[in-house]
Design a protein around this motif. Structure first.
Motif, short mmCIF file in Angstrom:
data_model
loop_
_atom_site.label_atom_id
_atom_site.label_comp_id
_atom_site.label_asym_id
_atom_site.label_seq_id
_atom_site.Cartn_x
_atom_site.Cartn_y
_atom_site.Cartn_z
N GLY A 1 43.71 -76.82 68.27
CA GLY A 1 42.73 -76.83 67.06
C GLY A 1 42.09 -75.35 66.82
N VAL A 2 42.42 -74.34 67.58
CA VAL A 2 41.76 -73.37 67.31
C VAL A 2 42.39 -72.31 66.57
N ASP A 3 42.04 -71.79 65.47
CA ASP A 3 42.75 -71.26 64.60
C ASP A 3 42.29 -69.70 64.34
N LYS A 4 42.70 -68.84 65.26
CA LYS A 4 42.09 -67.39 65.25
C LYS A 4 43.07 -66.35 65.36
N CYS A 5 44.41 -66.72 64.99
CA CYS A 5 45.50 -65.71 64.96
C CYS A 5 46.14 -65.45 66.29
N GLN A 6 45.75 -66.08 67.16
CA GLN A 6 45.99 -65.86 68.42
C GLN A 6 47.21 -66.22 68.92
N PRO A 7 47.98 -65.58 69.73
CA PRO A 7 49.20 -65.95 70.19
C PRO A 7 49.02 -67.05 71.26
N SER A 8 50.17 -67.96 71.10
CA SER A 8 50.05 -69.24 71.82
C SER A 8 51.29 -69.59 72.45
N LEU A 9 51.57 -70.21 73.73
CA LEU A 9 52.82 -70.43 74.33
C LEU A 9 53.30 -71.84 73.68
N VAL A 10 54.59 -71.73 73.38
CA VAL A 10 54.96 -73.08 72.80
C VAL A 10 56.31 -73.65 73.73
N THR A 11 56.19 -74.77 73.95
CA THR A 11 57.14 -75.30 74.96
C THR A 11 58.36 -75.94 74.04
N ARG A 12 59.70 -75.94 74.97
CA ARG A 12 60.72 -76.81 74.17
C ARG A 12 60.26 -77.99 73.54
N GLU A 13 59.67 -78.89 74.28
CA GLU A 13 59.43 -80.09 73.88
C GLU A 13 58.48 -80.03 72.57
N ARG A 14 57.54 -79.18 72.62
CA ARG A 14 56.55 -79.41 71.42
C ARG A 14 57.57 -78.95 69.79
N LEU A 15 58.50 -78.06 70.37
CA LEU A 15 59.34 -77.73 69.05
C LEU A 15 60.20 -78.72 68.79
N GLU A 16 60.75 -79.66 69.79
CA GLU A 16 61.56 -80.83 69.43
C GLU A 16 60.58 -81.93 68.88
N THR A 17 59.38 -81.99 69.09
CA THR A 17 58.48 -82.90 68.52
C THR A 17 58.37 -82.65 66.67
N ALA B 1 53.75 -71.44 54.79
CA ALA B 1 54.13 -72.92 55.26
C ALA B 1 52.96 -73.42 55.88
N ASN B 2 51.95 -73.81 55.15
CA ASN B 2 50.50 -73.98 55.77
C ASN B 2 50.80 -75.42 56.40
N GLN B 3 51.66 -76.21 56.16
CA GLN B 3 51.69 -77.79 56.73
C GLN B 3 52.28 -77.34 58.30
N ILE B 4 53.19 -76.58 58.38
CA ILE B 4 53.78 -76.10 59.65
C ILE B 4 52.78 -75.37 60.47
N HIS B 5 51.84 -74.45 59.62
CA HIS B 5 50.88 -73.73 60.45
C HIS B 5 49.90 -74.84 61.11
N ARG B 6 49.39 -75.75 60.25
CA ARG B 6 48.50 -76.62 60.62
C ARG B 6 48.97 -77.47 61.79
N TRP B 7 50.13 -77.78 62.00
CA TRP B 7 50.79 -78.53 63.00
C TRP B 7 50.72 -77.69 64.17
N PHE B 8 51.11 -76.52 64.25
CA PHE B 8 50.93 -75.50 65.48
C PHE B 8 49.48 -75.51 65.94
N VAL B 9 48.45 -75.44 65.07
CA VAL B 9 47.21 -75.04 65.29
C VAL B 9 46.71 -76.60 66.14
N GLU B 10 47.05 -77.66 65.56
CA GLU B 10 46.75 -78.97 65.95
C GLU B 10 47.39 -79.36 67.49
N ASN B 11 48.58 -78.86 67.64
CA ASN B 11 49.56 -79.34 68.53
C ASN B 11 49.80 -78.38 69.62
N VAL B 12 49.55 -77.01 69.22
CA VAL B 12 49.92 -76.05 70.20
C VAL B 12 48.45 -75.21 70.57
N GLN B 13 47.80 -75.06 69.78
CA GLN B 13 46.72 -74.12 69.81
C GLN B 13 45.37 -74.68 70.04
#
Length: 130
Positions: free
Chosen positions: A48-64, A34-46
């Motif tokens: 812009g860094v796409d290195k398969c790293q684990p990243s903390l996600v807030t409730r607010e980010r998920l609501e967005t 689901a590359n569109q969802i992945h791109r969103w996480f990379v741009e909005n949570v990570q």
């Protein structure tokens, strides 16, 4: 091989670095290519860094994310602007067709469940593998 994506819940730990180093505690959502969802996480949570790293996600980010997905489902024409695809050798299709919109709907359904069950001390982590 391909793009695999995970949203997991970890037990509360006041040290976020220790949380990031531990293995997943409970997988909540799994996406495949689901590359569109992945791109969103990379741009909005990570950041812009796409290195398969684990990243903390807030409730607010998920609501967005859910709000954006709902807009795309209501008006498919806004998909390229709101949730553009991410090209990559292992990332699957890059068209705005049936699979794209099925992944967007799945995201709304699954993240809505996660948000309804999210406790105040839960820590959420997004991670991908490709």
């Amino acid at each position: 091989m391909g793009l695999d994506m995970y949203l997991s819940r970890r037990a509360f730990d006041p040290d976020p670095l220790r949380v990031m180093a531990e293995p997943h505690k409970q997988e909540l959502v799994y996406w495949r290519k689901a590359n569109q969802i992945h791109r969103w996480f990379v741009e909005n949570v990570q950041g812009g860094v796409d290195k398969c790293q684990p990243s903390l996600v807030t409730r607010e980010r998920l609501e967005t994310l859910v709000a954006l997905c709902r807009r795309v489902l209501e008006d498919h024409a806004v998909a390229p602007e709101i949730l553009p695809v991410q090209e990559g050798f292992f990332f699957g299709g890059n068209t705005y067709g049936e699979w794209y919109f099925a992944d967007v709907k799945y995201t709304v359904d699954e993240i809505t469940k996660v948000l309804a069950d999210l406790g105040p001390d839960d820590t959420l982590v997004y991670r991908s593998s490709w």
